[in-house]
Write an enzyme that holds these catalytic residues in place. Structure first.
Site, PDB file in Angstrom:
ATOM      1  N   TYR A 150       0.858  -1.210  -0.135  1.00 30.17           N
ATOM      2  CA  TYR A 150      -0.514   0.208  -0.227  1.00 30.17           C
ATOM      3  C   TYR A 150       0.925   1.699  -0.108  1.00 30.17           C
ATOM      4  O   TYR A 150       1.897   1.164   0.821  1.00 30.17           O
ATOM      5  CB  TYR A 150      -0.829   0.124   0.610  1.00 30.17           C
ATOM      6  CG  TYR A 150      -1.495   1.593   1.143  1.00 30.17           C
ATOM      7  CD1 TYR A 150      -2.833   1.395   0.648  1.00 30.17           C
ATOM      8  CD2 TYR A 150      -1.771   2.453   2.333  1.00 30.17           C
ATOM      9  CE1 TYR A 150      -3.626   2.309   0.644  1.00 30.17           C
ATOM     10  CE2 TYR A 150      -2.331   3.195   2.423  1.00 30.17           C
ATOM     11  CZ  TYR A 150      -3.629   3.165   1.723  1.00 30.17           C
ATOM     12  OH  TYR A 150      -4.627   4.394   1.726  1.00 30.17           O
ATOM     13  N   ASP A 245       9.842   2.478  -0.486  1.00 30.53           N
ATOM     14  CA  ASP A 245       8.327   3.433  -0.189  1.00 30.53           C
ATOM     15  C   ASP A 245       9.367   2.641   1.697  1.00 30.53           C
ATOM     16  O   ASP A 245       8.751   1.964   2.203  1.00 30.53           O
ATOM     17  CB  ASP A 245       7.370   2.945  -0.160  1.00 30.53           C
ATOM     18  CG  ASP A 245       6.073   3.628   0.520  1.00 30.53           C
ATOM     19  OD1 ASP A 245       6.427   4.443   1.870  1.00 30.53           O
ATOM     20  OD2 ASP A 245       4.663   3.630   0.156  1.00 30.53           O
ATOM     21  N   LYS A 273       5.245   9.273   8.343  1.00 26.83           N
ATOM     22  CA  LYS A 273       5.300   8.176  10.192  1.00 26.83           C
ATOM     23  C   LYS A 273       6.323   8.910  10.668  1.00 26.83           C
ATOM     24  O   LYS A 273       5.968   9.969  11.970  1.00 26.83           O
ATOM     25  CB  LYS A 273       5.786   6.951   9.899  1.00 26.83           C
ATOM     26  CG  LYS A 273       3.924   6.180   9.281  1.00 26.83           C
ATOM     27  CD  LYS A 273       3.463   4.734   9.442  1.00 26.83           C
ATOM     28  CE  LYS A 273       2.551   3.873   8.335  1.00 26.83           C
ATOM     29  NZ  LYS A 273       1.103   5.215   8.230  1.00 26.83           N
TER      30      LYS A 273
END
Ligand code: HOZ
Length: 436
Positions: A150, A245, A273
């Site tokens: 994702y 990613d 994050k």
């Protein structure tokens, strides 16, 4: 910890009813609705260290950690102080501030594959922008991604995606015209031969391969030996860009992320994050030669009102400085997570419940599956109904896991051995009951 076996959730239910009138499903991000595990989502009012409290006063040991950012735990004192100090000077200016360069230097020190970066406000923006840049650099259209990975909710990447898309069993997303995803190839993770085939089939047309070097969004799935090196080899051979990613893995699986842990150097890296210390942030970066193609130097346009937001920069910098000055923390997290993950897997084994435990450092998943989980097909064989039972029963015991089989759990530096023992005791009780 107060007993939670007869948890009352009256206040949470009232808040849920109010939220359902205001937000689709009562939430601002789908997995939070607990649809995949059943049961009612508690409303959180406070977090401190490894613990969270809901609106009814129930206490939980938290293994979500805001889905990854909180590697230092909730309300870490130096992060709180940095945010407060920054806030007193003004929360946003829409102009450059010194803190952006402070955080950029801290990030670049840990990620030598990047010479320059650009801050954005979310992981979705970071991956979307990195893909745009890769297409501009190569002058090509096709993008390879992997099933169950994702990369946020940008149109071109919502193909066989993980996270909430996998959790809710949505193959793609309504509202994304097929023309928008015609250049996206979704291949099985850990199957390097399929990537080779795709490059042969679309010779000179593939701009980039984007990958979660350790997947967190179909649950935790580590790369097979040589998978990342295989991607590096193929992308270099074909003059395509390799994008890691590392929104989830950056500063998580090692200080320098998965690229440090596995020793594979991507062309572009996306982060989020942890680099925002719990505040909204994202970043993408790579060699200056590529990054200088971004506006205002180059023709690749990308912008954001809250990009480089002073509070997010301050929170991120406090977090990275803490991690940099306490590098031994990664070893401690690794050992603590190994203890937790293995003891719960043993408990499952003893209870006769088929569980496959996957872990890289402090990110992990107990898959309710009897076979190794190495890609989306094997992850999807998990018994999600049984996982739901496990999740609900653990929540009753005051243990908060991600409310989906297809999301990684996280341990923070604030979790103590006592937290881990309490979790193992609770998991033993729950597994014995569901294994009967
Ligand atoms: N998609 C996020 C985790 N992979 C969930 C975000 C959230 O619900 O807060």
């Amino acid at each position: 910890m107060q007993p939670t076996a007869t948890r009352k959730l009256d206040r949470s239910r009232q808040l849920q009813q109010r939220a359902e009138k205001l937000f689709p499903g009562g939430v601002n991000s789908p997995v939070r609705a607990f649809r995949a595990v059943g049961g009612d989502p508690p409303f959180v009012v406070k977090g401190r260290g490894s613990r969270m409290w809901d609106a009814d006063g129930n206490e939980y040991i938290d293994y979500v950690g805001s889905w990854g950012p909180l590697i230092l735990g909730h309300a870490a004192p130096d992060v709180v102080e940095a945010i407060e100090r920054a806030n007193r000077d003004g929360a946003s200016f829409g102009a450059s501030t010194p803190r952006e360069a402070d955080l950029a230097e801290a990030v670049l020190e840990a990620f030598p594959a990047m010479e320059k970066l650009r801050f954005v406000s979310s992981g979705t923006e970071a991956t979307m922008s990195a893909i745009r840049l890769a297409r501009a650099v190569t002058g090509r259209k096709y993008v390879i991604k992997f099933e169950g990975c994702y990369h946020g909710h940008t149109d071109a990447l919502l193909v066989k995606a993980g996270s909430g898309v996998a959790t809710l069993g949505i193959p793609g997303s309504a509202g994304v015209p097929e023309e928008f995803v015609q250049f996206t190839l979704a291949l099985p993770y850990n199957h390097i031969e399929r990537v080779d085939d795709a490059f042969k089939r679309l010779k000179g047309e593939i701009a980039c391969v984007i990958v979660e070097p350790v997947v967190g969004n179909m649950g935790c799935v580590p790369p097979a030996p040589q998978f990342l090196d295989g991607l590096r080899y193929l992308t270099s051979r074909e003059d395509a860009l390799l994008i890691f990613d590392e929104v989830m893995t950056g500063f998580r699986v090692a200080f320098g992320g998965a690229q440090e842990l596995y020793g594979t150097r991507p062309d572009l890296t996306t982060l989020g994050k942890i680099i925002g210390g719990g505040l909204p942030v994202g970043a993408y970066g790579g060699p200056a030669e590529y990054m200088d193609q971004v506006a205002p130097l180059g023709p690749v346009y990308q912008a954001g009102t809250l990009s480089g937001n002073p509070l997010a920069m301050a929170a991120g910098l406090a977090t990275l400085r803490h991690l940099r000055d306490n590098r031994e923390l990664y070893g401690r997290l690794d050992r603590a997570a190994a203890t937790l993950v293995d003891m719960v897997a043993d408990a499952a084994h003893q209870a006769g419940v088929a569980v496959t435990a996957n872990r890289v450092g402090s990110m992990f998943t107990w898959f309710f599956a009897g076979e190794p989980v190495t890609d989306w097909d094997s992850a999807a064989k998990s018994d999600t109904a049984l996982f739901g039972k496990f999740h609900r029963a653990l929540l009753e015991e005051g243990i908060w896991l991600p409310p989906s089989q297809f999301e990684a759990a996280f341990l923070s530096a604030a979790h103590s051995m006592d937290d881990i023992s309490q979790t193992v005791v609770a998991a033993r009780k729950v597994l014995a009951a569901i294994g009967r």
